[in-house]
Design a protein around this motif. Structure first.
Motif, PDB file in Angstrom:
ATOM      1  N   GLY A  21       3.785   6.932 -14.067  1.00  0.00           N
ATOM      2  CA  GLY A  21       3.145   5.688 -13.653  1.00  0.00           C
ATOM      3  C   GLY A  21       2.696   5.712 -12.205  1.00  0.00           C
ATOM      4  N   GLN A  22       2.482   4.526 -11.679  1.00  0.00           N
ATOM      5  CA  GLN A  22       2.035   4.390 -10.291  1.00  0.00           C
ATOM      6  C   GLN A  22       3.068   4.980  -9.344  1.00  0.00           C
ATOM      7  OE1 GLN A  22       1.292   0.332  -9.111  1.00  0.00           O
ATOM      8  NE2 GLN A  22       1.152   0.865  -6.944  1.00  0.00           N
ATOM      9  N   MET A  23       2.594   5.646  -8.292  1.00  0.00           N
ATOM     10  CA  MET A  23       3.474   6.227  -7.277  1.00  0.00           C
ATOM     11  C   MET A  23       3.080   5.682  -5.921  1.00  0.00           C
ATOM     12  SD  MET A  23       3.640   8.708  -4.624  1.00  0.00           S
ATOM     13  CE  MET A  23       2.322   9.859  -4.883  1.00  0.00           C
ATOM     14  N   VAL A  24       4.082   5.366  -5.102  1.00  0.00           N
ATOM     15  CA  VAL A  24       3.838   4.990  -3.709  1.00  0.00           C
ATOM     16  C   VAL A  24       4.696   5.877  -2.826  1.00  0.00           C
ATOM     17  CG1 VAL A  24       3.168   2.620  -4.225  1.00  0.00           C
ATOM     18  CG2 VAL A  24       5.549   3.133  -3.745  1.00  0.00           C
ATOM     19  N   GLU A  25       4.134   6.257  -1.689  1.00  0.00           N
ATOM     20  CA  GLU A  25       4.853   7.093  -0.735  1.00  0.00           C
ATOM     21  C   GLU A  25       5.200   6.252   0.478  1.00  0.00           C
ATOM     22  OE1 GLU A  25       4.651  11.629   0.939  1.00  0.00           O
ATOM     23  OE2 GLU A  25       3.023  10.822  -0.268  1.00  0.00           O
ATOM     24  N   CYS A  26       6.425   6.410   0.974  1.00  0.00           N
ATOM     25  CA  CYS A  26       6.922   5.561   2.050  1.00  0.00           C
ATOM     26  C   CYS A  26       7.627   6.393   3.114  1.00  0.00           C
ATOM     27  CB  CYS A  26       7.934   4.557   1.500  1.00  0.00           C
ATOM     28  SG  CYS A  26       7.424   3.782  -0.028  1.00  0.00           S
ATOM     29  N   SER A  27       7.474   5.972   4.356  1.00  0.00           N
ATOM     30  CA  SER A  27       8.172   6.654   5.448  1.00  0.00           C
ATOM     31  C   SER A  27       8.772   5.677   6.447  1.00  0.00           C
ATOM     32  CB  SER A  27       7.227   7.628   6.166  1.00  0.00           C
ATOM     33  OG  SER A  27       6.128   6.926   6.695  1.00  0.00           O
ATOM     34  N   VAL A  28       8.698   4.383   6.154  1.00  0.00           N
ATOM     35  CA  VAL A  28       9.253   3.353   7.024  1.00  0.00           C
ATOM     36  C   VAL A  28      10.046   2.352   6.186  1.00  0.00           C
ATOM     37  CG1 VAL A  28       7.436   3.564   8.771  1.00  0.00           C
ATOM     38  CG2 VAL A  28       7.161   1.951   6.890  1.00  0.00           C
ATOM     39  N   ASP A  29      10.845   1.540   6.852  1.00  0.00           N
ATOM     40  CA  ASP A  29      11.618   0.507   6.175  1.00  0.00           C
ATOM     41  C   ASP A  29      10.682  -0.479   5.470  1.00  0.00           C
ATOM     42  OD1 ASP A  29      13.691   1.782   7.458  1.00  0.00           O
ATOM     43  OD2 ASP A  29      14.156   0.121   8.804  1.00  0.00           O
ATOM     44  N   CYS A  30      11.161  -1.063   4.383  1.00  0.00           N
ATOM     45  CA  CYS A  30      10.341  -1.982   3.596  1.00  0.00           C
ATOM     46  C   CYS A  30      11.181  -3.207   3.220  1.00  0.00           C
ATOM     47  CB  CYS A  30       9.826  -1.281   2.343  1.00  0.00           C
ATOM     48  SG  CYS A  30       8.793  -2.335   1.319  1.00  0.00           S
ATOM     49  N   PRO A  31      10.949  -4.368   3.845  1.00  0.00           N
ATOM     50  CA  PRO A  31      11.741  -5.557   3.533  1.00  0.00           C
ATOM     51  C   PRO A  31      11.407  -6.193   2.187  1.00  0.00           C
ATOM     52  CG  PRO A  31      10.118  -6.063   5.217  1.00  0.00           C
ATOM     53  CD  PRO A  31      10.036  -4.580   4.958  1.00  0.00           C
ATOM     54  N   SER A  32      10.232  -5.887   1.624  1.00  0.00           N
ATOM     55  CA  SER A  32       9.866  -6.418   0.310  1.00  0.00           C
ATOM     56  C   SER A  32       8.970  -5.414  -0.414  1.00  0.00           C
ATOM     57  CB  SER A  32       9.135  -7.755   0.436  1.00  0.00           C
ATOM     58  OG  SER A  32       8.673  -8.167  -0.849  1.00  0.00           O
ATOM     59  N   SER A  59      14.574  -8.381   1.574  1.00  0.00           N
ATOM     60  CA  SER A  59      15.215  -8.689   2.871  1.00  0.00           C
ATOM     61  C   SER A  59      16.569  -8.018   3.026  1.00  0.00           C
ATOM     62  CB  SER A  59      15.324 -10.200   3.081  1.00  0.00           C
ATOM     63  OG  SER A  59      14.040 -10.789   3.038  1.00  0.00           O
ATOM     64  N   TYR A  60      16.717  -6.830   2.439  1.00  0.00           N
ATOM     65  CA  TYR A  60      17.927  -6.011   2.592  1.00  0.00           C
ATOM     66  C   TYR A  60      19.186  -6.758   2.143  1.00  0.00           C
ATOM     67  CZ  TYR A  60      14.356  -4.003   5.566  1.00  0.00           C
ATOM     68  OH  TYR A  60      13.166  -3.510   6.041  1.00  0.00           O
ATOM     69  N   ARG A  61      19.084  -7.402   0.985  1.00  0.00           N
ATOM     70  CA  ARG A  61      20.217  -8.137   0.412  1.00  0.00           C
ATOM     71  C   ARG A  61      20.551  -7.578  -0.964  1.00  0.00           C
ATOM     72  NH1 ARG A  61      17.068 -13.342   0.569  1.00  0.00           N
ATOM     73  NH2 ARG A  61      17.226 -12.695  -1.555  1.00  0.00           N
ATOM     74  N   ALA A  83      16.301  -1.357 -12.843  1.00  0.00           N
ATOM     75  CA  ALA A  83      15.289  -0.681 -12.023  1.00  0.00           C
ATOM     76  C   ALA A  83      14.745  -1.559 -10.899  1.00  0.00           C
ATOM     77  CB  ALA A  83      14.145  -0.211 -12.917  1.00  0.00           C
ATOM     78  N   GLY A  84      15.285  -2.751 -10.725  1.00  0.00           N
ATOM     79  CA  GLY A  84      14.794  -3.629  -9.669  1.00  0.00           C
ATOM     80  C   GLY A  84      15.141  -3.100  -8.287  1.00  0.00           C
ATOM     81  N   VAL A  85      14.118  -2.859  -7.473  1.00  0.00           N
ATOM     82  CA  VAL A  85      14.308  -2.470  -6.072  1.00  0.00           C
ATOM     83  C   VAL A  85      13.573  -3.507  -5.245  1.00  0.00           C
ATOM     84  CG1 VAL A  85      13.883  -0.731  -4.301  1.00  0.00           C
ATOM     85  CG2 VAL A  85      14.474  -0.014  -6.618  1.00  0.00           C
ATOM     86  N   GLY A  86      14.324  -4.306  -4.501  1.00  0.00           N
ATOM     87  CA  GLY A  86      13.719  -5.380  -3.721  1.00  0.00           C
ATOM     88  C   GLY A  86      13.328  -4.963  -2.322  1.00  0.00           C
ATOM     89  N   SER A  87      14.088  -4.014  -1.740  1.00  0.00           N
ATOM     90  CA  SER A  87      13.824  -3.555  -0.375  1.00  0.00           C
ATOM     91  C   SER A  87      14.537  -2.235  -0.159  1.00  0.00           C
ATOM     92  CB  SER A  87      14.288  -4.602   0.648  1.00  0.00           C
ATOM     93  OG  SER A  87      15.637  -4.979   0.441  1.00  0.00           O
ATOM     94  N   PHE A  88      14.162  -1.549   0.907  1.00  0.00           N
ATOM     95  CA  PHE A  88      14.861  -0.314   1.266  1.00  0.00           C
ATOM     96  C   PHE A  88      14.687  -0.048   2.754  1.00  0.00           C
ATOM     97  CE2 PHE A  88      10.717   0.928  -0.520  1.00  0.00           C
ATOM     98  CZ  PHE A  88      10.154   1.624   0.544  1.00  0.00           C
ATOM     99  N   ARG A  89      15.618   0.722   3.305  1.00  0.00           N
ATOM    100  CA  ARG A  89      15.519   1.097   4.711  1.00  0.00           C
ATOM    101  C   ARG A  89      16.063   2.497   4.925  1.00  0.00           C
ATOM    102  NH1 ARG A  89      19.482  -3.057   7.840  1.00  0.00           N
ATOM    103  NH2 ARG A  89      17.951  -4.450   6.982  1.00  0.00           N
ATOM    104  N   ARG A  90      15.640   3.094   6.032  1.00  0.00           N
ATOM    105  CA  ARG A  90      16.068   4.444   6.395  1.00  0.00           C
ATOM    106  C   ARG A  90      17.496   4.423   6.933  1.00  0.00           C
ATOM    107  NH1 ARG A  90      11.985   5.181  10.940  1.00  0.00           N
ATOM    108  NH2 ARG A  90      12.506   2.984  11.018  1.00  0.00           N
ATOM    109  N   VAL A  91      18.240   5.467   6.655  1.00  0.00           N
ATOM    110  CA  VAL A  91      19.544   5.651   7.284  1.00  0.00           C
ATOM    111  C   VAL A  91      19.279   6.474   8.525  1.00  0.00           C
ATOM    112  CG1 VAL A  91      21.837   6.679   7.060  1.00  0.00           C
ATOM    113  CG2 VAL A  91      20.768   5.569   5.079  1.00  0.00           C
ATOM    114  N   THR A  92      19.579   5.909   9.690  1.00  0.00           N
ATOM    115  CA  THR A  92      19.293   6.597  10.941  1.00  0.00           C
ATOM    116  C   THR A  92      20.546   7.092  11.641  1.00  0.00           C
ATOM    117  OG1 THR A  92      19.282   4.502  12.138  1.00  0.00           O
ATOM    118  CG2 THR A  92      17.163   5.309  11.312  1.00  0.00           C
TER     119      THR A  92
END
Length: 94
Positions: A21-32, A59-61, A83-92
């Protein structure tokens, strides 16, 4: 102060299992994920760099799931019951 986990972060989210299916590439935090990519669910993921924390709500909840480098063919591979993913962030740091 903790140790730096990595210097680069990159992941690919897929709307279907087995990288379909659809693919998205990410390299930064995403609140929504929905606001940024119009995806309500992510059934599979490839983490190519760094480590990430997925949250089942915006919102990282909500429940948290740690994803390190590797392939996750379905959401159960990172321990999520759905499969619900509401947000994600990098571990720094750790």
């Amino acid at each position: 102060m903790g140790k730096v986990y990595g210097s680069g972060w990159n992941l690919r989210l897929y709307e279907r299992p087995d990288f379909g299916g659809q693919m998205v590439e990410c390299s930064v935090d995403c609140p929504s994920v929905y606001d940024a990519y119009k995806l309500r669910e992510a059934y599979s993921c490839v983490v190519t760099d760094g480590a990430w924390v997925f949250y089942d709500l915006p919102s990282y909840r909500g429940h948290q799931y740690l994803l390190e480098r590797g392939e996750y063919r379905q959401h159960r591979d990172w321990g999520a019951p759905s499969a619900g993913v509401g947000s994600f962030r990098r571990v720094t740091e750790f």
